[in-house]
Structures are given as C-alpha cells and as structure tokens.
Design a protein around this motif. Structure first.
Motif, PDB file in Angstrom:
ATOM      1  N   GLU A  80       0.813  -1.212   0.000  1.00 45.33           N
ATOM      2  CA  GLU A  80       0.000   0.000   0.000  1.00 45.33           C
ATOM      3  C   GLU A  80       0.853   1.273   0.000  1.00 45.33           C
ATOM      4  OE1 GLU A  80      -2.390  -0.439   3.428  1.00 45.33           O
ATOM      5  OE2 GLU A  80      -3.800  -1.863   2.513  1.00 45.33           O
ATOM      6  N   ALA A  81       2.108   1.148   0.463  1.00 42.84           N
ATOM      7  CA  ALA A  81       2.982   2.311   0.555  1.00 42.84           C
ATOM      8  C   ALA A  81       3.818   2.536  -0.699  1.00 42.84           C
ATOM      9  CB  ALA A  81       3.909   2.160   1.767  1.00 42.84           C
ATOM     10  N   LEU A  82       3.717   1.651  -1.691  1.00 41.96           N
ATOM     11  CA  LEU A  82       4.552   1.766  -2.887  1.00 41.96           C
ATOM     12  C   LEU A  82       4.403   3.129  -3.556  1.00 41.96           C
ATOM     13  CD1 LEU A  82       4.127  -1.741  -4.567  1.00 41.96           C
ATOM     14  CD2 LEU A  82       6.247  -0.770  -3.655  1.00 41.96           C
ATOM     15  N   GLY A  83       5.533   3.797  -3.725  1.00 46.62           N
ATOM     16  CA  GLY A  83       5.496   5.083  -4.400  1.00 46.62           C
ATOM     17  C   GLY A  83       5.565   4.957  -5.905  1.00 46.62           C
ATOM     18  N   ASP A  84       6.080   3.836  -6.381  1.00 46.92           N
ATOM     19  CA  ASP A  84       6.224   3.585  -7.815  1.00 46.92           C
ATOM     20  C   ASP A  84       5.322   2.408  -8.186  1.00 46.92           C
ATOM     21  OD1 ASP A  84       6.964   3.022 -10.392  1.00 46.92           O
ATOM     22  OD2 ASP A  84       9.108   2.806  -9.972  1.00 46.92           O
ATOM     23  N   PRO A  85       4.329   2.620  -9.027  1.00 45.42           N
ATOM     24  CA  PRO A  85       3.400   1.528  -9.364  1.00 45.42           C
ATOM     25  C   PRO A  85       4.072   0.359 -10.068  1.00 45.42           C
ATOM     26  CG  PRO A  85       3.019   3.450 -10.756  1.00 45.42           C
ATOM     27  CD  PRO A  85       3.959   3.882  -9.667  1.00 45.42           C
ATOM     28  N   SER A  86       5.261   0.561 -10.605  1.00 43.69           N
ATOM     29  CA  SER A  86       5.956  -0.536 -11.271  1.00 43.69           C
ATOM     30  C   SER A  86       6.770  -1.382 -10.289  1.00 43.69           C
ATOM     31  CB  SER A  86       6.890  -0.003 -12.359  1.00 43.69           C
ATOM     32  OG  SER A  86       7.972   0.719 -11.805  1.00 43.69           O
ATOM     33  N   ALA A  87       6.897  -0.937  -9.051  1.00 45.55           N
ATOM     34  CA  ALA A  87       7.628  -1.688  -8.038  1.00 45.55           C
ATOM     35  C   ALA A  87       6.759  -2.830  -7.506  1.00 45.55           C
ATOM     36  CB  ALA A  87       8.064  -0.772  -6.898  1.00 45.55           C
ATOM     37  N   ALA A  88       7.379  -3.743  -6.764  1.00 46.82           N
ATOM     38  CA  ALA A  88       6.656  -4.922  -6.285  1.00 46.82           C
ATOM     39  C   ALA A  88       7.104  -5.270  -4.876  1.00 46.82           C
ATOM     40  CB  ALA A  88       6.906  -6.108  -7.218  1.00 46.82           C
ATOM     41  N   VAL A  89       6.268  -6.053  -4.189  1.00 52.43           N
ATOM     42  CA  VAL A  89       6.567  -6.526  -2.841  1.00 52.43           C
ATOM     43  C   VAL A  89       6.428  -8.050  -2.813  1.00 52.43           C
ATOM     44  CG1 VAL A  89       5.886  -6.476  -0.405  1.00 52.43           C
ATOM     45  CG2 VAL A  89       5.768  -4.378  -1.783  1.00 52.43           C
TER      46      VAL A  89
END
Length: 283
Positions: A80-89
């Motif tokens: 939910e905290a991802l600042g970059d939509p292309s990043a992943a967890v």
C-alpha cells in the motif's frame, strides 16, 4: 583525478522517489508493529521493490505474539505504501539460525526481485532466552550468536558475492545492520548474550565497510534505541517514556526514516559508521 564540481541548483531538488528502480531485502519484517515493517514501508514509499523476510514461529513464541493476520497482511501493508506503481513486494520465510539459510534467502530475494539486490537491511534478532552474567549458559550464548551476529555476517557475505557479479562498480549498494545500546553508558547487563552478539556487529561495521568498498557498497549500523514495538505497557512503559526529552518512546518509523535515507544516494558518502537514533534517551 578530476574534482567533482558543486551541484547546480536543479540537481539540489530532492527526487521524490529516490529509490526508484532499486531492490531491497528487509529481514525480520513479520509484524506490522515492528521496525522491519516500518523500514520496508519507507523503502517502498521511496520507490524500491522489496522482499520481506519473516520467521513467524519466533514471534508466536514471544509474549506479544505473531501478527494476527499473518505475513500476507504485512506484505499488503508495505504494498500500500509503494510510491512507484511498477515496483513490487514479495515475502517469504526463513529460519536464520540455520547456517545455510542466509545465502538461500539472499538468492531467493534476488530472484524474486529480478536478479539484483541493491539494499540489504538486516533487522532480524532473537528475543528472549537471555539473562545477566550469573545466569547465561553456552546454549544462550550460541543461540544469540547464531541469529543476531553469525547470520548477519553470512547475509552480508552472500549479498557481496551477488554484487560482485554485477558490472564493475555498480552504484546503489547499501547494507544496514542493527545494533543496540550495548556500547552506551550502562550497557545491557541483563541481556549479556544479546549484547555480545549485537556488539559484534557494531565492531565489525568498519571492517565490512572496507571489505565492500570496492563494490561501491556502503555499510552502516543503526542503534534505534528503545522503540515501541508493542512489547511493553503500564507503569514501566510510562517510566521509560519519561527518559526521552520528547516525553515519548521511539516509534518504528523513527529509525525507519534514518535507514531509508541511508539507502538513498544522498547518503553515499557515509559508510563504516554506527549511528545512534535514540531521540536523546537518558539512561
């Protein structure tokens, strides 16, 4: 060697996503009340893709217990905290008391994150099973050494080997280890085994920084001081809060902000340091 000129005005503007495109492994990120979770959220908010390590059996055996909604909820909170939509967890388990587990974890995280690992935050620790000098035994010492120190060194070793396989002098490499207040006035006489293991990390910081310098990797260690991770309440909690000038405990996001900054390019000139983030705590 040419001198590096002062930055122009445009380059002084702060990048809103300073870790965009970077990847990170955060160990000990198994509870939403913990420092690992706060660190992972900060790294994600700065644009990094993150792999979370957890060892739920350890938390389940503690008085505070495991996160009631499990690792998936922890990962979702970071997502939910991802600042970059292309990043992943990503997330996965690991018992770091096993000598083989650190290298396996680094490999698993790097594969999940696309084959590269830029940032290693070794936040995990063994809680409990400790005592003062008169009560500790070999088993206590070995248990804390295995989790709190040996596994961290093995994680750094595996991470360094991974970085060495990248193109020469790839920038952005960061290692952050966690220590405690064992070297500050009063020490930790009621937690000898824990203090010994954490002190080993503090002492090794500069040696590790020198070892990884040619890979353009910085190595720093953070002492977060007393942090409210839901393990204490009542009169003792209030007493300790009064030992801070601000009148409150440190919260998980207090050291997380420092650790996330150390992961950015702004901190590339800081390495080999043990940094106290204690809010002026008065022992």
């Amino acid at each position: 060697m040419p001198k590096i000129p002062n930055p122009d005005a445009a380059s002084l503007l702060r990048e809103p996503l300073p870790l965009r495109g970077r990847t990170a492994l955060v160990t000990g990120a198994s509870r939403r009340g913990g420092i690992g979770y706060a660190v992972a959220r900060r790294l994600a908010a700065y644009g990094a893709s993150v792999h979370l390590h957890h060892h739920v059996p350890h938390d389940a055996a503690q008085p505070w217990g495991a996160d009631p909604d499990g690792p998936r909820a922890v990962a979702e909170g970071v997502r939910e905290a991802l600042g970059d939509p292309s990043a992943a967890v990503f997330h996965g388990p690991g018992d770091l008391s096993d000598p083989a587990a650190p290298a396996e974890l680094v490999t698993t995280a790097a594969e999940a994150l696309g084959g590269r690992l830029d940032i290693l935050v070794a936040n995990h620790a063994l809680s409990g099973g400790d005592g003062p000098l008169d009560t500790i035994d070999a088993g206590m010492l070995d248990a804390h050494w295995a989790v709190d120190a040996r596994s961290v060194i093995l994680l750094v070793q595996a991470y360094a080997r991974l970085r060495a396989a990248l193109p020469e002098r790839t920038p952005g490499g960061r290692v952050v280890m966690m220590t405690s207040g064992q070297d500050i006035a009063g020490g930790m006489p009621q937690e000898i085994a824990y203090a010994l293991a954490k002190g080993a990390l503090a002492s090794a910081t500069r040696s590790l920084a020198t070892s990884l310098a040619d890979l353009l990797v910085t190595v720093n260690t953070v002492n977060p001081g007393p942090v409210d991770t839901d393990y204490l309440d009542g009169e003792v909690y209030e007493e300790i809060a009064g030992m801070f000038p601000a009148g409150r405990w440190g919260m998980p996001d207090d050291p997380a902000r420092l650790i996330a900054w150390l992961a950015t390019d702004e901190a590339e000139w800081i390495t080999g340091e043990v940094i106290n983030s204690e809010g002026g705590f008065r022992r």
